[in-house]
Design an enzyme around this catalytic site. Structure first.
Site, PDB file in Angstrom:
ATOM      1  N   ARG A 104     -17.354  48.648   0.669  1.00 33.85           N
ATOM      2  CA  ARG A 104     -17.125  47.831  -0.529  1.00 33.85           C
ATOM      3  C   ARG A 104     -18.463  47.222  -0.904  1.00 33.85           C
ATOM      4  O   ARG A 104     -19.045  46.443  -0.142  1.00 33.85           O
ATOM      5  CB  ARG A 104     -16.089  46.750  -0.212  1.00 33.85           C
ATOM      6  CG  ARG A 104     -15.651  45.880  -1.384  1.00 33.85           C
ATOM      7  CD  ARG A 104     -14.590  44.918  -0.870  1.00 33.85           C
ATOM      8  NE  ARG A 104     -14.083  44.008  -1.877  1.00 33.85           N
ATOM      9  CZ  ARG A 104     -13.026  44.246  -2.653  1.00 33.85           C
ATOM     10  NH1 ARG A 104     -12.378  45.397  -2.549  1.00 33.85           N
ATOM     11  NH2 ARG A 104     -12.603  43.343  -3.520  1.00 33.85           N
ATOM     12  N   HIS A 131     -12.868  51.958  -8.448  1.00 35.62           N
ATOM     13  CA  HIS A 131     -11.998  51.379  -7.422  1.00 35.62           C
ATOM     14  C   HIS A 131     -10.834  52.346  -7.178  1.00 35.62           C
ATOM     15  O   HIS A 131      -9.695  52.080  -7.550  1.00 35.62           O
ATOM     16  CB  HIS A 131     -11.486  50.014  -7.884  1.00 35.62           C
ATOM     17  CG  HIS A 131     -10.943  49.150  -6.788  1.00 35.62           C
ATOM     18  ND1 HIS A 131     -10.840  49.576  -5.481  1.00 35.62           N
ATOM     19  CD2 HIS A 131     -10.453  47.875  -6.814  1.00 35.62           C
ATOM     20  CE1 HIS A 131     -10.330  48.599  -4.752  1.00 35.62           C
ATOM     21  NE2 HIS A 131     -10.096  47.561  -5.527  1.00 35.62           N
ATOM     22  N   GLN A 134      -7.437  51.268  -5.484  1.00 36.61           N
ATOM     23  CA  GLN A 134      -6.551  50.503  -6.355  1.00 36.61           C
ATOM     24  C   GLN A 134      -5.756  51.433  -7.262  1.00 36.61           C
ATOM     25  O   GLN A 134      -4.547  51.249  -7.457  1.00 36.61           O
ATOM     26  CB  GLN A 134      -7.370  49.528  -7.200  1.00 36.61           C
ATOM     27  CG  GLN A 134      -6.530  48.662  -8.131  1.00 36.61           C
ATOM     28  CD  GLN A 134      -5.606  47.737  -7.383  1.00 36.61           C
ATOM     29  OE1 GLN A 134      -6.036  46.975  -6.522  1.00 36.61           O
ATOM     30  NE2 GLN A 134      -4.320  47.793  -7.701  1.00 36.61           N
ATOM     31  N   ASP A 227      -6.623  42.953 -16.038  1.00 41.89           N
ATOM     32  CA  ASP A 227      -7.434  42.448 -14.929  1.00 41.89           C
ATOM     33  C   ASP A 227      -8.194  41.225 -15.433  1.00 41.89           C
ATOM     34  O   ASP A 227      -8.158  40.903 -16.625  1.00 41.89           O
ATOM     35  CB  ASP A 227      -8.400  43.545 -14.450  1.00 41.89           C
ATOM     36  CG  ASP A 227      -9.073  43.217 -13.120  1.00 41.89           C
ATOM     37  OD1 ASP A 227      -8.686  42.224 -12.473  1.00 41.89           O
ATOM     38  OD2 ASP A 227      -9.999  43.947 -12.734  1.00 41.89           O
ATOM     39  N   CYS A 267      -4.286  43.863 -10.679  1.00 42.31           N
ATOM     40  CA  CYS A 267      -4.808  44.195  -9.357  1.00 42.31           C
ATOM     41  C   CYS A 267      -5.086  42.964  -8.501  1.00 42.31           C
ATOM     42  O   CYS A 267      -5.316  43.097  -7.293  1.00 42.31           O
ATOM     43  CB  CYS A 267      -6.056  45.067  -9.468  1.00 42.31           C
ATOM     44  SG  CYS A 267      -7.389  44.307 -10.416  1.00 42.31           S
ATOM     45  N   ARG A 295      -1.018  49.019  -1.815  1.00 38.62           N
ATOM     46  CA  ARG A 295      -2.379  49.282  -1.360  1.00 38.62           C
ATOM     47  C   ARG A 295      -2.364  49.764   0.095  1.00 38.62           C
ATOM     48  O   ARG A 295      -3.153  50.632   0.486  1.00 38.62           O
ATOM     49  CB  ARG A 295      -3.242  48.015  -1.494  1.00 38.62           C
ATOM     50  CG  ARG A 295      -3.523  47.570  -2.928  1.00 38.62           C
ATOM     51  CD  ARG A 295      -4.450  48.540  -3.633  1.00 38.62           C
ATOM     52  NE  ARG A 295      -5.658  48.751  -2.869  1.00 38.62           N
ATOM     53  CZ  ARG A 295      -6.713  47.933  -2.882  1.00 38.62           C
ATOM     54  NH1 ARG A 295      -6.706  46.851  -3.650  1.00 38.62           N
ATOM     55  NH2 ARG A 295      -7.787  48.206  -2.166  1.00 38.62           N
TER      56      ARG A 295
END
Length: 310
Positions: A104, A131, A134, A227, A267, A295
């Protein structure tokens, strides 16, 4: 290691068949997580996180535990990748220790450099432009709640993204294109997703529409997704962005333009009263906690596939 999934740096590292297969596996593993027991026993996976995390870190580590594998983590600037340690050297060294690496980071190019050196699969646990983990959970959640768990029924399903054309939006575009969803994106001018993604989707026969009108994007949608207006690393822009993004807040009125059975996705973390009204994210249409749970299930499907295809 030889595997049909050498790296997952972007959703487009998959093809449609592999994407749908992963989603099917995730749904099956959610119903029977014991099916993964033991497939990762005796293996270790490096977890390199240079950005804060709740869902990504815990979902990855919980998924690895379910396989019997052991996560070995380094967080914040503990390793000093790109400063104390050369990125290529990190990849070469960790490739001798572990079965895979999840990273990450801010700079997507750093992930690509790591993947080029590691000799084991590298998984993007979030970068500044993508991502993919996600997006897998996003499609799984939509399939569960809008398609009765049938991932093939994602094809032709209208999905709306409202807000910043950020890394999550980029990955959603790729995922929806591969699954055949009809994705409509509405964002302010100057805040569009990564250039070329609309053309990339079109070349694969997918329908992804980029525009600036939230109402048009949401009209009849089965899922409405947003988001934060200022992602990690852009917090200093929050004030200026709030003025630009004000018309893109997901309110009950905007949700009212979607299909009557539409679900709301985010998310997380969320800022109630900014990108979404509290009555929407905490209301009956919201599936954000299911989305967060998924997830873990999609990560589990990914690791099971990786370990069993070595």
């Amino acid at each position: 290691m030889t595997t049909s999934l050498p790296h997952l740096l972007k959703v487009s590292d998959l093809d449609s068949e592999r994407l749908l297969s992963l989603l099917e596996s995730a749904i099956a593993l959610k119903a029977d997580p014991a099916a993964a027991d033991g497939c990762g026993r005796g293996r270790s996976v490096a977890i390199l996180f240079e950005k804060p995390s709740l869902r990504t870190r815990f979902s990855l580590e919980a998924a690895l535990a379910a396989t019997g594998a052991h996560p070995v983590g380094a967080y914040d600037q503990e390793v000093g990748i790109g400063t104390r340690e050369d990125v290529t050297d990190v990849g070469r060294v960790l490739g001798r220790y572990v079965a895979a690496i999840a990273m990450r980071t801010f700079d997507h190019a750093r992930l690509e450099q790591l993947a080029g050196a590691a000799g084991v699969p590298v998984i993007n646990a979030l970068s500044d432009t993508h991502h993919p983990l996600q997006a897998l959970a996003d499609l799984m959640t939509i399939a569960e709640h809008s398609c009765g768990g049938d991932v093939a029924s994602l094809r032709g399903l209208p999905v709306a993204w409202v807000g910043d054309g950020n890394n999550v939006a980029n990955s959603l575009i790729e995922a929806c294109a591969l699954a055949g969803c009809l994705l409509r994106v509405a964002c302010p001018a100057g805040f569009e997703p990564e250039p070329g993604l609309e053309q990339w989707a079109s070349e694969r026969g997918a329908v992804v529409t980029l525009g600036h009108d939230p109402a048009a994007a949401v009209e009849g949608a089965a899922a409405v997704y947003t988001d934060v207006w200022a992602s990690m690393g852009r917090e200093h822009e929050a004030g200026a962005r709030a003025r630009v993004f004000e018309p893109y807040r997901v309110t009950p009125e905007l949700m009212g333009r979607a299909d009557p059975d539409a679900i709301f996705l985010h998310c997380l973390p969320a800022h109630r009263g900014q990108e979404v009204s509290a009555s929407v994210i905490d209301g009956p249409a919201s599936r954000v906690i299911d989305q967060a749970e998924n997830r873990m299930h999609t990560a589990l499907a990914l690791f099971v596939r990786l370990f069993r295809e070595e």
